[in-house]
Design a protein around this motif. Structure first.
Motif: not given
Length: 256
Positions: A124-149
């Motif tokens: 997961a950490r490797a995937m996050t490094r390759r596909l993340t928002c450049a302005d997202d300063t968090s570590t190890g978290a995804t920058s892309y999510v769904a809104v579920v309802a």
């Protein structure tokens, strides 16, 4: 005998030199002010260009996920569910992992293990490094999510089809970008509608100015502005509300 002292008047400055000195000082001040203005403009321009480049990178990431989701839909007849469930009905695998092969991201994730197993956390950490928002300063978290309802493109463990998007694929949001999501890439969890509203009203979704990027169900990417009524934004998420809305009211294809 008396001695007379010779009086010598002080030297008189060259009358022509005084205007030249004033002109020199004026030109020097003008030059220094000009250099300061150029420095400010360069700093502003550099920041603006850097923001545009980062926004463009995020739009590219979302577009890449859009291609992966559409390829998944072509192969499976539906978009992926937000998550799959195990025999006990507990969320097991995230949509992010389901579409990874369609984004040419075949990593070391092992679906036979729990998503939070140490081996999968490294993937997961490797995937996050390759596909993340450049302005997202968090570590190890995804920058892309769904809104579920219910009624949205992502409805928990229920997968939606193209036919379910009755409001039009170009009018319906599929994914959004988010900074500091706190959600690891492989975790089968996304945002609820209320979580989205809380972040939207606080203007704390994306790391870009005045709004956030959203992937539409047709694979296009729009910039959604802050300040709109959340009730209207909800209509951009609902897939089958058969609502006639003008998405340009709150969003555009242009970068911020």
């Amino acid at each position: 005998m008396t001695h007379e002292t010779q009086f010598e008047p002080p030297p008189v400055a060259d009358a022509a030199a005084q205007p030249r000195a004033k002109i020199f000082r004026f030109r020097l001040r003008t030059l220094l002010i000009g250099l300061a203005l150029v420095s400010v403009l360069l700093a502003v321009g550099t920041t603006w260009l850097r923001n545009i480049q980062r926004a463009s990178a995020c739009r590219t990431n979302l577009a890449r996920l859009g291609v992966a989701l559409l390829n998944y839909e072509l192969n499976h007849g539906s978009y992926p569910p937000a998550w799959t469930t195990d025999a006990q009905g507990r969320p097991e695998t995230s949509w992010r992992e389901l579409v990874a092969p369609y984004a040419n991201e075949i990593g070391a994730y092992d679906p036979r293990l729990p998503w939070d197993a140490p081996e999968n956390q490294a993937a997961a950490r490797a995937m996050t490094r390759r596909l993340t928002c450049a302005d997202d300063t968090s570590t190890g978290a995804t920058s892309y999510v769904a809104v579920v309802a219910d009624g949205f493109a992502f409805q928990g463990s229920r997968a939606s089809t193209i036919r379910d998007i009755q409001d039009g694929t170009s009018n319906t949001i599929l994914l959004i970008e988010i900074a500091d999501s706190g959600i690891p890439w492989h975790e089968p969890r996304d945002l609820t509608w209320q979580e989205f509203v809380d972040r939207y009203t606080r203007r704390s979704l994306g790391g870009h100015a005045n709004g956030f990027h959203a992937l539409m169900c047709d694979g296009s990417v729009r910039h959604v502005r802050y300040g709109e009524d959340p009730a209207f934004i909800r209509k951009m998420f609902t897939a089958g509300g058969v609502e006639l809305i003008d998405v340009n009211r709150a969003s555009s294809y242009k970068a911020p």
